[in-house]
Design a protein around this motif. Structure first.
Motif, short mmCIF file in Angstrom:
data_model
loop_
_atom_site.label_atom_id
_atom_site.label_comp_id
_atom_site.label_asym_id
_atom_site.label_seq_id
_atom_site.Cartn_x
_atom_site.Cartn_y
_atom_site.Cartn_z
N PHE A 57 0.70 -1.20 0.07
CA PHE A 57 0.08 -0.07 -0.01
C PHE A 57 0.86 1.35 0.06
O PHE A 57 0.37 2.28 -0.64
N SER A 58 2.15 1.11 0.63
CA SER A 58 2.91 2.36 0.84
C SER A 58 3.37 2.56 -0.85
O SER A 58 3.46 3.77 -1.30
N LEU A 59 3.91 1.39 -1.68
CA LEU A 59 4.12 1.50 -2.86
C LEU A 59 3.12 2.33 -3.93
O LEU A 59 3.30 3.30 -4.50
N LEU A 60 2.07 1.43 -3.74
CA LEU A 60 0.75 2.26 -4.29
C LEU A 60 0.62 3.72 -3.95
O LEU A 60 0.11 4.52 -4.90
N GLY A 61 0.45 4.05 -2.77
CA GLY A 61 0.14 5.30 -2.33
C GLY A 61 1.15 6.11 -3.03
O GLY A 61 0.94 7.40 -3.21
N ALA A 62 2.54 5.94 -2.74
CA ALA A 62 3.38 6.80 -3.34
C ALA A 62 3.57 7.05 -4.94
O ALA A 62 3.32 8.27 -5.27
N ILE A 63 3.22 6.16 -5.54
CA ILE A 63 3.34 6.10 -7.06
C ILE A 63 2.03 6.91 -7.52
O ILE A 63 1.93 7.45 -8.70
N ALA B 47 12.59 -1.82 6.46
CA ALA B 47 12.91 -0.73 5.32
C ALA B 47 11.73 -0.21 4.74
O ALA B 47 11.83 0.64 4.42
N VAL B 48 10.62 -1.03 5.04
CA VAL B 48 9.41 -0.58 4.46
C VAL B 48 9.03 0.58 5.05
O VAL B 48 8.21 1.40 4.39
N LEU B 49 9.52 0.81 6.11
CA LEU B 49 9.06 2.16 6.96
C LEU B 49 9.70 3.24 6.13
O LEU B 49 8.91 4.45 6.15
N LEU B 50 10.63 3.05 5.41
CA LEU B 50 11.23 4.11 4.39
C LEU B 50 10.26 4.52 3.47
O LEU B 50 10.15 5.52 2.67
N LEU B 51 9.75 3.43 2.88
CA LEU B 51 8.71 3.56 1.87
C LEU B 51 7.37 4.12 2.47
O LEU B 51 6.85 4.94 1.63
N LEU B 52 7.07 3.76 3.49
CA LEU B 52 5.91 4.35 4.16
C LEU B 52 6.17 5.86 4.37
O LEU B 52 5.21 6.75 4.30
N ALA B 53 7.56 6.32 4.59
CA ALA B 53 7.87 7.49 4.96
C ALA B 53 7.53 8.45 3.51
O ALA B 53 7.13 9.44 3.66
N VAL B 54 7.94 7.78 2.62
CA VAL B 54 7.84 8.60 1.35
C VAL B 54 6.26 8.73 1.00
O VAL B 54 5.97 9.90 0.54
#
Length: 514
Positions: A100-106, A170-177
């Motif tokens: 969900f972080s990847l989809l949210g960022a993109i 490290a998924v928290l880095l993606l969540l941070a983005v």
């Protein structure tokens, strides 16, 4: 909110949708059985504190803990919840955060929500490039070196992987983005700080990302007090782990520290630490994908979040190559690529699908329905293949020859025993629940302890290269060994040995008399 396109969690129904997608993605990705790979290192302190077997007597379990928060999670899970299966649940939830972080960022760069067909097509593409089936195909049709080509970063370092360990946070880095792009700037800083707190190896990567956040906020002409509070909050959040790491692992003897860094970089993890070891065709392709994404992102909110960490990581990598510094190598300045590559691949896929579905062929409702149907079929196939792979992995682990050996040792172990094992028999310690003299995978991180690990490693390596009774007697006398594990083909007959267990496979256990 539709089952096919989750939005914000605002009700029990929407939470159920999130959990459904999380479960599907985690099945498509798959996990390996406990305890394998790096879990043999990172679970040891927590298992020992929880009273698993006789691990509390293991030398390595009493060395400085590099990931104390993760060890605390392992301890709490086993002591309070008393079910190791929770580790699979934890990782499934982390995989959901990733998805969900990847989809949210993109989505902040490409509006995936403009149609259900586009969102599902993109979701299916994400499932495919992260699936166990895709990795299996790459491994067997191309090369094992290409298994994670669209997912991991440089130097065989990655955000995910098939085991639950500190690095997956490290998924928290993606969540941070994703949080930063949604204007949740303070939470973004805290998420990055938490990633570094759970795995201090991410301190430099989190710092690069936080600097990118501040650059992006400055570009947006945000108030100075916002930049100040965002930076200070992240700094305060990460301060405890910085203090702990410095107090625990700083050295009083530069020569000892330099030697320990050299051993870790050149003996234990050269594939992670030496650019000459990992710079190859896969690294070139990954760099090309990241650069392509930076170009595509130049008019989107993702631009500075890709460009700034790339420049910082690239500059520090070049500095490491020029200086040959092992200290800088073990900070892994290239590790920020584990965030940059998934974002870059995600952005490239989004643009490709947006362009494809904008063709007149896909404008008709019937075509849209066909895209939705094909996307659901692809997702179902990745989940099916992942589930089969999961079942096969568990079945394969249960039938490995070492399992019977480990079960025997666990059932007959006593306090005060110490096992000498083949250096690559990495699962033995945790599975059998007994102290071992040394293995190759699991290492300490404090400099004097690294030197002790290397001394043990050399002794064990020398013995297994050319086993003889004199060496074994000396190891028993000087190191306190009580048991030795040998290949069943080993031709070693010593008068002081008693064979307690022999397998028809390749492992036998010889017990030294007390």
């Amino acid at each position: 909110m539709s089952l096919l396109s989750p939005g914000k969690i605002t009700s029990p129904r929407s939470l159920a949708v999130y959990l459904l997608w999380t479960a599907l993605f985690s099945l498509a990705y798959t996990q390996s059985p406990l305890y394998t790979s790096n879990q043999n290192t990172y679970f040891l302190h927590g298992l020992a504190r929880a009273g698993s077997g006789y691990l509390g007597q293991d030398w390595l379990a009493n060395t400085a803990d590099a990931t104390p928060l993760f060890s605390a999670l392992v301890f709490i899970t086993l002591r309070l919840l008393r079910w190791p299966g929770w580790f699979y649940v934890y990782y499934a939830l982390i995989l959901g955060v990733y998805f969900f972080s990847l989809l949210g960022a993109i989505t902040q760069a490409v509006d995936l929500r403009r149609s259900r067909a586009l969102w599902l097509a993109y979701a299916s593409a994400v499932f495919c490039v992260h699936s166990a089936g895709w990795r299996f195909a790459l491994t067997h049709l191309v090369s094992p070196n290409w298994t994670y080509i669209l997912e991991d970063g440089f130097a065989d370092q990655r955000m995910l992987g098939v085991v639950f360990q500190p690095s997956v946070f490290a998924v928290l880095l993606l969540l941070a983005v994703a949080l930063h792009l949604r204007q949740r700037h303070h939470l973004a800083g805290l998420a990055a700080a938490l990633a570094a707190s759970l795995h201090p190896a991410y301190l430099l990567s989190a710092g690069c990302l936080e600097f990118a956040f501040l650059v992006d906020l400055s570009r947006q002409k945000k108030p100075a007090h916002l930049l100040l509070t965002v930076g200070l909050l992240a700094l305060l959040a990460v301060a405890p782990v910085v203090v702990y790491t410095w107090a625990t692992f700083s050295s009083q003897t530069p020569e000892v520290a330099a030697r320990a860094r050299e051993i870790i970089a050149t003996v234990r993890i050269p594939h992670h630490a030496l650019v000459a070891q990992w710079w190859d065709a896969t690294a070139m392709l990954k760099l090309a994908l990241i650069l392509a994404a930076v170009v595509l992102a130049r008019r989107t909110p993702l631009f500075y979040l890709l460009l700034v960490p790339l420049l910082l990581g690239g500059a520090l990598t070049l500095l490491q190559v020029l200086t040959g510094s092992y200290a800088l190598a073990l900070l892994f300045p290239w590790r920020i690529s584990i965030l940059l590559l998934p974002l870059s691949v995600g952005l490239l896929l989004a643009h490709l699908l947006e362009w494809l579905l904008a063709r007149p062929l896909f404008h008709a409702p019937r075509s849209q329905r066909l895209v939705i149907a094909l996307s659901l079929v692809l997702i179902a196939l990745t989940v099916l293949v992942g589930s089969v792979r999961l079942w096969l992995d568990f079945a394969r682990q249960a039938t490995q020859p070492e399992r019977a050996l480990e079960a025997y040792v666990r059932g007959h172990a006593s306090p005060g025993e110490l096992y000498l094992i083949p250096l690559k028999l990495q699962d033995f310690r945790l599975s059998a629940g007994v102290p071992v003299f040394v293995d190759f995978r699991s290492t300490p991180y404090k400099d004097v302890e690294v030197l002790e690990w290397y001394r043990r490693y050399q002794l064990a390596d020398r013995f297994y290269r050319s086993p003889d009774c004199a060496q074994l007697a000396a190891l028993a006398r000087d190191e306190g060994l009580t048991h030795v594990v040998l290949p069943s083909s080993a031709d070693l007959t010593c008068p002081f040995l008693h064979i307690a267990y022999r397998s028809p496979h390749w492992i036998a256990v010889a017990m030294l008399p007390q």
